[in-house]
Scaffold this active site. Structure first.
Site, PDB file in Angstrom:
ATOM      1  N   HIS A 355      52.506   1.085  47.434  1.00  0.00           N
ATOM      2  CA  HIS A 355      53.350   1.473  48.568  1.00  0.00           C
ATOM      3  C   HIS A 355      54.672   2.062  48.048  1.00  0.00           C
ATOM      4  CE1 HIS A 355      54.279   1.434  52.856  1.00  0.00           C
ATOM      5  NE2 HIS A 355      55.519   1.375  52.423  1.00  0.00           N
ATOM      6  N   ALA A 356      55.003   3.255  48.517  1.00  0.00           N
ATOM      7  CA  ALA A 356      56.171   3.967  47.980  1.00  0.00           C
ATOM      8  C   ALA A 356      57.458   3.173  48.168  1.00  0.00           C
ATOM      9  CB  ALA A 356      56.290   5.322  48.678  1.00  0.00           C
ATOM     10  N   HIS A 385      61.880  11.216  51.769  1.00  0.00           N
ATOM     11  CA  HIS A 385      62.267   9.899  52.295  1.00  0.00           C
ATOM     12  C   HIS A 385      62.787   9.006  51.159  1.00  0.00           C
ATOM     13  CE1 HIS A 385      61.832   6.267  54.882  1.00  0.00           C
ATOM     14  NE2 HIS A 385      61.578   5.687  53.718  1.00  0.00           N
ATOM     15  N   GLU A 386      62.011   8.917  50.090  1.00  0.00           N
ATOM     16  CA  GLU A 386      62.402   8.033  48.981  1.00  0.00           C
ATOM     17  C   GLU A 386      63.679   8.525  48.303  1.00  0.00           C
ATOM     18  OE1 GLU A 386      61.166   5.233  48.801  1.00  0.00           O
ATOM     19  OE2 GLU A 386      59.428   5.575  50.070  1.00  0.00           O
ATOM     20  N   HIS A 389      66.784   7.340  49.950  1.00  0.00           N
ATOM     21  CA  HIS A 389      67.237   6.012  49.493  1.00  0.00           C
ATOM     22  C   HIS A 389      67.997   6.133  48.171  1.00  0.00           C
ATOM     23  CE1 HIS A 389      65.053   3.812  52.520  1.00  0.00           C
ATOM     24  NE2 HIS A 389      63.859   4.129  52.067  1.00  0.00           N
ATOM     25  N   GLU A 413      66.786   4.078  56.003  1.00  0.00           N
ATOM     26  CA  GLU A 413      65.473   4.687  56.197  1.00  0.00           C
ATOM     27  C   GLU A 413      65.561   6.102  56.768  1.00  0.00           C
ATOM     28  OE1 GLU A 413      62.920   3.478  54.959  1.00  0.00           O
ATOM     29  OE2 GLU A 413      63.689   1.486  54.506  1.00  0.00           O
ATOM     30  N   HIS A 514      54.264  -4.240  54.975  1.00  0.00           N
ATOM     31  CA  HIS A 514      55.574  -4.862  55.170  1.00  0.00           C
ATOM     32  C   HIS A 514      55.495  -6.320  55.587  1.00  0.00           C
ATOM     33  CE1 HIS A 514      55.971  -0.556  55.253  1.00  0.00           C
ATOM     34  NE2 HIS A 514      57.251  -0.672  54.998  1.00  0.00           N
ATOM     35  N   TYR A 524      62.559   1.024  60.702  1.00  0.00           N
ATOM     36  CA  TYR A 524      61.836   2.301  60.784  1.00  0.00           C
ATOM     37  C   TYR A 524      61.846   2.847  62.204  1.00  0.00           C
ATOM     38  CZ  TYR A 524      60.202   0.752  56.229  1.00  0.00           C
ATOM     39  OH  TYR A 524      60.141   0.303  54.934  1.00  0.00           O
TER      40      TYR A 524
HETATM   41  O1  X8Z Z   1      57.460   2.004  54.086  1.00  0.00           O
HETATM   42  C1  X8Z Z   1      57.849   3.136  54.312  1.00  0.00           C
HETATM   43  C2  X8Z Z   1      58.437   3.983  53.191  1.00  0.00           C
HETATM   44  C3  X8Z Z   1      59.148   3.180  52.178  1.00  0.00           C
HETATM   45  S1  X8Z Z   1      60.613   2.452  52.749  1.00  0.00           S
HETATM   46  C4  X8Z Z   1      57.330   4.739  52.504  1.00  0.00           C
HETATM   47  N1  X8Z Z   1      57.695   3.674  55.550  1.00  0.00           N
HETATM   48  C5  X8Z Z   1      57.095   2.936  56.655  1.00  0.00           C
HETATM   49  C6  X8Z Z   1      55.604   2.723  56.463  1.00  0.00           C
HETATM   50  O2  X8Z Z   1      55.034   3.302  55.529  1.00  0.00           O
HETATM   51  O3  X8Z Z   1      55.009   1.991  57.241  1.00  0.00           O
HETATM   52  C7  X8Z Z   1      58.143   5.000  55.961  1.00  0.00           C
HETATM   53  C8  X8Z Z   1      57.678   5.151  57.379  1.00  0.00           C
HETATM   54  C9  X8Z Z   1      57.340   3.788  57.874  1.00  0.00           C
HETATM   55 ZN    ZN Z   2      62.072   3.804  53.098  1.00  0.00          ZN
END
Ligand code: X8Z
Ligand code: ZN
Length: 615
Positions: A355-356, A385-386, A389, A413, A514, A524
């Site tokens: 997960h990024a 997005h990254e 941060h 975010e 998450h 988010y």
């Molecule tokens: O988790 C993330 C990022 C890292 S903070 C890739 N996002 C959420 C997800 O993947 O569920 C970005 C959009 C929502």
């Molecule tokens: Zn993020």
């Protein structure tokens, strides 16, 4: 993030906060006894300077160990990460307790020091008093995250697929039975594997935050927005009410098109849609089904993934392209160490958390990202997005530790996404990824449909994940009710249902990163709205006069300066001050996202005329 804008278990990064005396911990008996020798404001200031050093040491050790674990999951790296996390939590817990004795002099401190006292108590998960439980909590947190990271679905021949492979199926396959197998395999395998950890985690984490005076973890999470928790819930609901009609119109249109494509037995033309058919494991972003719902076939595709592959883009070149957007605004290039230390592709022969996420594990501008990048447009946007941060980290790392955070977590975010809204067809044309920029009405609707499938489809999901967790932490729902409640919320907000019956013993929330990573999710939802508000303000600063959806701030030094000023504030001021500095507004507001999608909304209303929408 764990300070990582994503694994942030421990950090639960502090958000901007008001000096809300009501939230300060009440003086303890010990404090009363100490009144005779009341601490002085100078002692309080010196104490906070020590805490800053202590947090730097503890969080750096924790985040370096966690970087090692996340980029190479082994029993050794897991044990080291759990130990460092336990020590960091213990340090924070002690600090919060010791800080209470300065309550009587807080009013005499300068604003910045007072704010650090306030943020300290919000700075993350604390530990239960019982050392055995404290150590169990950090083990559960670490192992739960790794369980998800290592998750794969294996068939009878021991052929296994990880989330990346399963996600490719969800994105590309058009065979309902294949989609169902990928969806169900992941939910059954990983969701169920996470469940026992979560059952231990919730009571231990709640006991931990009680040491800092919180009722439960949901109260801590919701107290980080400069207003009482229930007011923040109402605020999120208010924003949802603003965007709900647009979501419902999108749902209605997509359901009709999908039903026509797959037949009523796969996607019924009325009621909720099944979760496995929308191109994404969680039905949280629907861009992958764009070809099935494209309004005007024959226009150039808004998705440039094919051009990226044809031009032999790789992860590094994609990251450089994303960086070049930030530098075009006058922001600094990424440091050389970023390129040496980041993990940009999934390594062979190692288990990693794919997960990024973005990191500054030494809290000193040592920025990196960790991502299993695929060559497509979705990941190009995720790279922006990254880097959003990482640019936040780079611009605030000189601040005290407790100010090294977003104005609130939604800001952290939103930055990269706000910048990526400027990745318009005209910009993609400029960088050679799109041959022609059609600006006729049909092309605009197509383009907006693609963006809405990503951004508007996300909104109810962005809200419901934590609606579920607030209830789980507060005890409003018991473990026996967890899974049913999850699907009630998904039906209510997203208009999505499970494709197969689920049992109360399943744990479908655990199939979303998450939840096992214990990263709050409301951020988010807020970011999905804030990014448009920021984009509108930055476009105004850049002197843009046309429709919002066509604006790109690429190359605008003026917009860049405004953005840099916001980043440099970190969480040193309440978030409304930061928002005002950027946008002139002190409230989060969904009118920008509605303005942006006005052309698409008009089209959807026309298409939905005479249909029964909703579910
Ligand atoms: O988790 C993330 C990022 C890292 S903070 C890739 N996002 C959420 C997800 O993947 O569920 C970005 C959009 C929502
Ligand atoms: Zn993020």
């Amino acid at each position: 993030m764990k300070r990582v804008y994503v694994s942030a278990v421990l950090v639960l990064a502090a958000a901007g906060c008001k000096k809300d005396k009501g939230k300060e911990p009440p003086p303890t008996k010990a404090d009363d006894a100490a009144v005779t020798a009341a601490p002085t404001p100078e002692e309080a200031t010196a104490f906070m300077a020590e805490i800053d050093k202590g947090l730097r040491a503890a969080w750096t050790r924790r985040d370096l160990a966690d970087w090692e674990r996340s980029t190479n999951i082994t029993p050794e790296t897991e044990a080291a990460a759990a130990k460092a996390s336990e020590e960091a939590m213990a340090y924070l817990t002690r600090s919060i307790k010791e800080a209470q004795k300065f309550t009587p002099v807080l009013g005499q401190l300068d604003e910045a020091t007072r704010r650090q006292f306030h943020l300290l108590r919000l700075a993350g998960q604390t530990t239960p008093d019982d050392p055995a439980k404290a150590s169990e909590l950090s083990k559960v947190i670490t192992e739960m995250d790794s369980t998800y990271g290592k998750g794969e679905v294996c068939d009878a021949q021991k052929q296994c697929k990880d989330l990346g492979k399963l996600s490719d199926i969800l994105a590309e396959s058009r065979k309902p039975e294949e989609l169902l197998a990928a969806w169900q395999g992941w939910h059954d395998t990983v969701g169920r594997a996470v469940r026992p950890y979560y059952e231990r985690f919730v009571p231990l984490a709640n006991e931990g935050v009680r040491a800092a005076g919180w009722k439960d973890v949901s109260e801590l999470w919701l107290s980080r927005y400069d207003m009482p928790g229930d007011a923040m819930v109402a605020e999120a609901d208010r924003l949802w009410t603003q965007v709900e009609p647009l979501y419902k119109d999108l749902h209605c249109y997509v359901r009709r098109r999908m039903s026509a494509r797959y037949g009523a037995d796969v996607v019924p033309p009325t009621g909720p849609m099944p979760a496995h058919m929308l191109g994404n494991m969680w039905a949280q972003a629907w861009g992958n089904v764009y070809p099935l719902v494209e309004p005007f076939p024959g226009q150039p595709s808004p998705d440039v993934s094919k051009a990226m592959v044809a031009q032999t883009y790789d992860a590094t070149r994609m990251t450089k392209l994303a960086e070049s957007f930030f530098t075009s605004l006058g922001l600094e290039p990424l440091p050389a160490t970023f390129w040496e230390r980041s993990m940009l592709v999934q390594p062979e022969g190692k288990k990693v958390v794919c997960h990024a996420s973005a990191w500054d594990p030494t809290w000193s501008g040592d920025v990196r990202i960790k991502m299993c990048t695929k060559v497509n447009q979705e990941d190009l946007i995720t790279l922006h997005h990254e880097l959003g941060h990482d640019y936040y980290f780079l611009y605030y790392h000189q601040l005290p530790m407790l100010f090294q955070d977003g104005a609130n977590d939604g800001f952290h975010e939103a930055i990269g996404d706000a910048v990526a809204l400027s990745v318009t067809p005209a910009y993609l044309n400029k960088v050679g990824l799109l041959k022609k920029v059609a600006d006729n009405e049909k092309a605009v609707v197509d383009q907006q449909m693609y963006t809405a499938l990503e951004k508007i489809a996300f909104l109810p999901w962005g809200l419901l994940v934590d609606k579920w967790r607030w209830e789980a932490f507060s005890g409003k729902i018991t473990p026996a009710q967890w899974n049913d409640r999850w699907w009630e919320l998904r039906r209510q907000y997203q208009g999505i249902v499970s494709p197969v019956p689920r049992a109360a013993t399943d744990f479908d929330p655990g199939a979303k990163y998450h939840v096992p990573a214990n990263t709050p999710y409301l951020r988010y939802f807020l970011a999905a709205i804030l990014q448009f508000q920021m984009h509108r303000a930055l476009c105004q600063t850049a002197g843009w006069k046309g429709p919002l959806h066509a604006c790109s701030i690429h190359g605008s030094q003026e917009a860049g300066a405004k953005l840099a000023a916001l980043l440099a504030m970190g969480s040193s001021k309440p978030w409304a001050d930061a928002l005002e500095a950027l946008t002139g507004q002190r409230e989060m507001d969904a009118t920008a996202i509605l303005d942006y999608f006005a052309p698409l909304h008009a089209y959807l209303k026309e298409q939905n005329a005479g249909q029964t929408c909703g579910w």
